[in-house]
Design an enzyme around this catalytic site. Structure first.
Site, PDB file in Angstrom:
ATOM      1  N   LEU A   1      36.182 -47.274 -29.081  1.00 50.05           N
ATOM      2  CA  LEU A   1      35.265 -45.841 -29.066  1.00 50.05           C
ATOM      3  C   LEU A   1      35.847 -45.365 -29.633  1.00 50.05           C
ATOM      4  O   LEU A   1      36.955 -45.324 -29.636  1.00 50.05           O
ATOM      5  CB  LEU A   1      35.214 -45.361 -27.941  1.00 50.05           C
ATOM      6  CG  LEU A   1      33.830 -45.764 -26.774  1.00 50.05           C
ATOM      7  CD1 LEU A   1      33.977 -45.347 -24.920  1.00 50.05           C
ATOM      8  CD2 LEU A   1      32.845 -45.122 -27.281  1.00 50.05           C
TER       9      LEU A   1
ATOM     10  N   HIS B   1      36.755 -53.160 -16.364  1.00 49.02           N
ATOM     11  CA  HIS B   1      37.046 -55.209 -17.297  1.00 49.02           C
ATOM     12  C   HIS B   1      37.716 -55.735 -15.735  1.00 49.02           C
ATOM     13  O   HIS B   1      38.256 -55.669 -15.017  1.00 49.02           O
ATOM     14  CB  HIS B   1      38.940 -54.073 -17.746  1.00 49.02           C
ATOM     15  CG  HIS B   1      39.294 -55.119 -18.103  1.00 49.02           C
ATOM     16  ND1 HIS B   1      38.952 -55.630 -19.594  1.00 49.02           N
ATOM     17  CD2 HIS B   1      40.747 -55.998 -18.000  1.00 49.02           C
ATOM     18  CE1 HIS B   1      39.587 -56.706 -20.255  1.00 49.02           C
ATOM     19  NE2 HIS B   1      40.682 -56.379 -19.148  1.00 49.02           N
TER      20      HIS B   1
ATOM     21  N   ARG C   1      32.778 -46.049 -37.266  1.00 52.92           N
ATOM     22  CA  ARG C   1      32.811 -45.621 -36.014  1.00 52.92           C
ATOM     23  C   ARG C   1      32.158 -44.260 -35.483  1.00 52.92           C
ATOM     24  O   ARG C   1      31.759 -44.043 -34.706  1.00 52.92           O
ATOM     25  CB  ARG C   1      33.877 -46.482 -35.603  1.00 52.92           C
ATOM     26  CG  ARG C   1      34.152 -45.980 -33.413  1.00 52.92           C
ATOM     27  CD  ARG C   1      35.600 -46.644 -33.789  1.00 52.92           C
ATOM     28  NE  ARG C   1      36.144 -47.680 -34.047  1.00 52.92           N
ATOM     29  CZ  ARG C   1      35.314 -48.585 -33.531  1.00 52.92           C
ATOM     30  NH1 ARG C   1      34.488 -49.512 -33.376  1.00 52.92           N
ATOM     31  NH2 ARG C   1      36.104 -50.303 -34.573  1.00 52.92           N
TER      32      ARG C   1
ATOM     33  N   SER D   1      24.863 -56.835 -15.614  1.00 56.82           N
ATOM     34  CA  SER D   1      24.967 -57.127 -14.808  1.00 56.82           C
ATOM     35  C   SER D   1      25.460 -55.429 -14.109  1.00 56.82           C
ATOM     36  O   SER D   1      25.362 -54.997 -12.730  1.00 56.82           O
ATOM     37  CB  SER D   1      25.356 -58.024 -13.979  1.00 56.82           C
ATOM     38  OG  SER D   1      26.295 -58.226 -14.423  1.00 56.82           O
ATOM     39  N   ASN D   2      26.142 -55.239 -14.251  1.00 57.77           N
ATOM     40  CA  ASN D   2      26.770 -53.920 -13.688  1.00 57.77           C
ATOM     41  C   ASN D   2      25.723 -52.593 -13.671  1.00 57.77           C
ATOM     42  O   ASN D   2      26.055 -51.465 -12.670  1.00 57.77           O
ATOM     43  CB  ASN D   2      28.039 -53.723 -14.163  1.00 57.77           C
ATOM     44  CG  ASN D   2      29.214 -54.231 -13.862  1.00 57.77           C
ATOM     45  OD1 ASN D   2      29.828 -53.986 -12.858  1.00 57.77           O
ATOM     46  ND2 ASN D   2      29.612 -55.624 -14.995  1.00 57.77           N
TER      47      ASN D   2
ATOM     48  N   ARG E   1      32.010 -52.761 -28.042  1.00 59.54           N
ATOM     49  CA  ARG E   1      32.325 -51.034 -29.199  1.00 59.54           C
ATOM     50  C   ARG E   1      33.980 -50.785 -28.615  1.00 59.54           C
ATOM     51  O   ARG E   1      33.246 -49.872 -28.204  1.00 59.54           O
ATOM     52  CB  ARG E   1      31.030 -51.102 -29.326  1.00 59.54           C
ATOM     53  CG  ARG E   1      31.709 -50.576 -30.979  1.00 59.54           C
ATOM     54  CD  ARG E   1      30.365 -50.232 -31.842  1.00 59.54           C
ATOM     55  NE  ARG E   1      30.537 -49.293 -32.689  1.00 59.54           N
ATOM     56  CZ  ARG E   1      30.426 -49.359 -34.021  1.00 59.54           C
ATOM     57  NH1 ARG E   1      30.544 -50.924 -35.003  1.00 59.54           N
ATOM     58  NH2 ARG E   1      31.546 -48.810 -35.193  1.00 59.54           N
TER      59      ARG E   1
ATOM     60  N   ASN F   1      35.328 -47.433 -17.336  1.00 61.37           N
ATOM     61  CA  ASN F   1      35.030 -48.526 -17.850  1.00 61.37           C
ATOM     62  C   ASN F   1      35.466 -49.771 -16.657  1.00 61.37           C
ATOM     63  O   ASN F   1      36.317 -49.603 -15.742  1.00 61.37           O
ATOM     64  CB  ASN F   1      36.314 -48.816 -18.653  1.00 61.37           C
ATOM     65  CG  ASN F   1      35.586 -50.735 -19.905  1.00 61.37           C
ATOM     66  OD1 ASN F   1      33.921 -51.172 -19.438  1.00 61.37           O
ATOM     67  ND2 ASN F   1      36.870 -50.949 -19.520  1.00 61.37           N
TER      68      ASN F   1
HETATM   69  C1  GRF Z   1      31.908 -57.190 -17.549  1.00 60.01           C
HETATM   70  O1  GRF Z   1      32.386 -58.796 -16.921  1.00 60.01           O
HETATM   71  C2  GRF Z   1      33.175 -56.148 -18.078  1.00 60.01           C
HETATM   72  O2  GRF Z   1      33.814 -56.360 -16.821  1.00 60.01           O
HETATM   73  C3  GRF Z   1      33.180 -56.305 -18.740  1.00 60.01           C
HETATM   74  O3  GRF Z   1      32.097 -56.851 -19.973  1.00 60.01           O
HETATM   75  C4  GRF Z   1      31.164 -57.205 -18.530  1.00 60.01           C
HETATM   76  C5  GRF Z   1      29.669 -57.703 -18.317  1.00 60.01           C
HETATM   77  O4  GRF Z   1      28.981 -57.380 -17.689  1.00 60.01           O
HETATM   78  N1  GRF Z   1      33.850 -55.165 -19.658  1.00 60.01           N
HETATM   79  P1  GRF Z   1      27.386 -57.138 -17.593  1.00 60.01           P
HETATM   80  O5  GRF Z   1      26.543 -56.316 -19.056  1.00 60.01           O
HETATM   81  O6  GRF Z   1      27.811 -55.661 -16.745  1.00 60.01           O
HETATM   82  O7  GRF Z   1      26.585 -57.746 -16.893  1.00 60.01           O
END
Ligand code: GRF
Length: 215
Positions: free
Chosen positions: A104, A120, A76, A24-25, A102, A118
């Site tokens: 890095l 979070h 890795r 979704s991001n 995963r 990233n």
């Molecule tokens: C999100 O909550 C992000 O903060 C975390 O993993 C999730 C990924 O969600 N790192 P999506 O796959 O982007 O929907």
């Protein structure tokens, strides 16, 4: 070191997106680009380490360049060398982790110094690691949110680009809190990419400091 301004004036900033799941991001970034909210930014490649990741299927549907490097069972360093080669072959300027589940390798991180973002789902440094929203809810926090940060050699630790906050409501459970944080994540990632792609910033110690931006 910030993203090369001279290049930004000449060429688009090329994103390499790494994901493992629903994406979704990634979709929020793609939508921001489509809507013209991120001028001069384009998605160069979407890479998944999970063949069945819904986010990867979406990238394919959208006709974006994509690649799969299944990480399960691989060392890795070897897996990350494949990622690095793919990102470099697509001339990626900025790597965006979007639910990439995963760790890095140091070699990968060194290949893209201050070029990996990233997101979070907590207000770092609180609640790093997995199930951050649940950790925050169970801890009883009154304010929650998300953090976009550069990736360094420690988990959920690098320089913070920006954070967005929400109040924790009496009616929340961990699930509703996570859903409301996700809405903020989508806004935060676009905003962070805009700042970084614009190149008008400095990193002073742990501080991300914006200069006046024309982009
Ligand atoms: C999100 O909550 C992000 O903060 C975390 O993993 C999730 C990924 O969600 N790192 P999506 O796959 O982007 O929907």
């Amino acid at each position: 070191m910030s993203v090369d301004l001279a290049k930004a004036a000449r060429d688009p900033i090329r994103l390499g997106i790494l994901l493992s799941g629903r994406g979704s991001n990634f979709l929020a970034m793609a939508e921001s680009i489509r809507e013209g909210v991120l001028p001069g930014v384009q998605i160069a490649v979407v890479i998944s380490n999970v063949a069945e990741a819904p986010g990867l299927a979406k990238a394919r549907e959208m006709g974006l360049p994509s690649a799969v490097f299944v990480s399960q069972g691989r060392k890795r360093a070897e897996h990350d060398a494949d990622l690095t080669a793919c990102l470099q072959a697509h001339h990626v300027d900025l790597v965006c982790l979007a639910g990439y589940m995963r760790l890095l390798s140091p070699e990968f991180i060194a290949a893209f110094p201050n070029r990996i973002l990233n997101i979070h789902p907590s207000l770092l440094p609180a609640f790093p690691g997995l199930e951050a929203q649940q950790q925050a809810f169970e801890h009883g926090v009154k304010v929650a949110g998300c953090t976009v940060h550069f990736v360094d050699d420690h988990l959920d630790h690098g320089v913070i680009v920006l954070q967005r906050t929400i109040p924790v409501l009496e009616s929340d459970d961990a699930h509703s809190l996570a859903a409301r944080i996700l809405v903020e994540e989508h806004l935060a990632y676009t905003e962070a990419i805009a700042h970084v792609a614009g190149g008008e910033y400095e990193i002073r110690g742990r501080r991300f400091v914006k200069r006046n931006s024309s982009r």
